[in-house]
Scaffold this motif. Sequence first.
Motif, PDB file in Angstrom:
ATOM      1  N   MET A 299       0.807  -1.194   0.000  1.00 29.94           N
ATOM      2  CA  MET A 299       0.000   0.000   0.000  1.00 29.94           C
ATOM      3  C   MET A 299       0.853   1.261   0.000  1.00 29.94           C
ATOM      4  O   MET A 299       0.406   2.299   0.400  1.00 29.94           O
ATOM      5  N   GLU A 300       2.064   1.197  -0.401  1.00 27.69           N
ATOM      6  CA  GLU A 300       2.927   2.361  -0.355  1.00 27.69           C
ATOM      7  C   GLU A 300       2.676   3.280  -1.535  1.00 27.69           C
ATOM      8  O   GLU A 300       2.576   2.855  -2.666  1.00 27.69           O
ATOM      9  N   THR A 301       2.531   4.547  -1.225  1.00 22.93           N
ATOM     10  CA  THR A 301       2.406   5.581  -2.237  1.00 22.93           C
ATOM     11  C   THR A 301       3.401   6.666  -1.885  1.00 22.93           C
ATOM     12  O   THR A 301       3.961   6.677  -0.795  1.00 22.93           O
ATOM     13  N   ASP A 302       3.627   7.598  -2.793  1.00 21.57           N
ATOM     14  CA  ASP A 302       4.514   8.711  -2.477  1.00 21.57           C
ATOM     15  C   ASP A 302       4.027   9.445  -1.246  1.00 21.57           C
ATOM     16  O   ASP A 302       4.797   9.750  -0.346  1.00 21.57           O
TER      17      ASP A 302
ATOM     18  N   GLY B 128      -3.494   6.631  -1.251  1.00 23.95           N
ATOM     19  CA  GLY B 128      -2.966   6.371  -2.580  1.00 23.95           C
ATOM     20  C   GLY B 128      -3.923   5.606  -3.468  1.00 23.95           C
ATOM     21  O   GLY B 128      -3.506   4.959  -4.434  1.00 23.95           O
ATOM     22  N   HIS B 129      -5.209   5.676  -3.155  1.00 26.18           N
ATOM     23  CA  HIS B 129      -6.216   4.976  -3.947  1.00 26.18           C
ATOM     24  C   HIS B 129      -6.660   5.834  -5.118  1.00 26.18           C
ATOM     25  O   HIS B 129      -6.885   7.035  -4.970  1.00 26.18           O
ATOM     26  N   ARG B 130      -6.824   5.222  -6.273  1.00 25.63           N
ATOM     27  CA  ARG B 130      -7.335   5.943  -7.447  1.00 25.63           C
ATOM     28  C   ARG B 130      -8.819   6.225  -7.318  1.00 25.63           C
ATOM     29  O   ARG B 130      -9.331   7.194  -7.862  1.00 25.63           O
TER      30      ARG B 130
ATOM     31  N   ILE C  40     -12.382   6.515  -4.858  1.00 20.23           N
ATOM     32  CA  ILE C  40     -12.944   6.686  -3.515  1.00 20.23           C
ATOM     33  C   ILE C  40     -13.643   5.401  -3.065  1.00 20.23           C
ATOM     34  O   ILE C  40     -13.684   5.093  -1.876  1.00 20.23           O
ATOM     35  N   GLN C  41     -14.143   4.622  -4.019  1.00 25.39           N
ATOM     36  CA  GLN C  41     -14.792   3.353  -3.669  1.00 25.39           C
ATOM     37  C   GLN C  41     -13.794   2.392  -3.018  1.00 25.39           C
ATOM     38  O   GLN C  41     -14.160   1.637  -2.107  1.00 25.39           O
ATOM     39  N   THR C  42     -12.560   2.413  -3.463  1.00 23.89           N
ATOM     40  CA  THR C  42     -11.536   1.570  -2.840  1.00 23.89           C
ATOM     41  C   THR C  42     -11.318   2.003  -1.404  1.00 23.89           C
ATOM     42  O   THR C  42     -11.271   1.174  -0.490  1.00 23.89           O
ATOM     43  N   THR C  43     -11.213   3.300  -1.187  1.00 26.23           N
ATOM     44  CA  THR C  43     -11.019   3.821   0.165  1.00 26.23           C
ATOM     45  C   THR C  43     -12.206   3.451   1.041  1.00 26.23           C
ATOM     46  O   THR C  43     -12.033   2.997   2.177  1.00 26.23           O
ATOM     47  N   GLN C  44     -13.409   3.618   0.521  1.00 25.19           N
ATOM     48  CA  GLN C  44     -14.610   3.292   1.288  1.00 25.19           C
ATOM     49  C   GLN C  44     -14.628   1.824   1.701  1.00 25.19           C
ATOM     50  O   GLN C  44     -15.114   1.483   2.780  1.00 25.19           O
ATOM     51  N   GLY C  45     -14.084   0.967   0.873  1.00 32.92           N
ATOM     52  CA  GLY C  45     -14.027  -0.455   1.192  1.00 32.92           C
ATOM     53  C   GLY C  45     -13.143  -0.760   2.393  1.00 32.92           C
ATOM     54  O   GLY C  45     -13.285  -1.805   3.026  1.00 32.92           O
TER      55      GLY C  45
END
Length: 70
Positions: free
Chosen positions: A1-4, A45-47, A49-54
């Motif tokens: 899950m690493e992002t800048d 770092g999610h593209r 918002i649905q991923t974040t909501q999950g």
Amino acid sequence: METDTSAQAGLDTFSHSGWRAFITRAARLVHRADSSLRDVQLLAGHRSIQTTQGYIDGDSGAQRKLISMI
């Protein structure tokens, strides 16, 4: 899950369950920072918002409290 963004914030060392807990806690606190779920999404770092909501866990106690405040 690493992002800048997450790496810069030192968030790249979370386990999956730790990451889920971080995102859930951040989502619950966004209003205190005059922030939004979009900011949580960017930190994660999610593209989508649905991923974040999950990743955000629900809380039936908090839901009851919210309803009582309406």
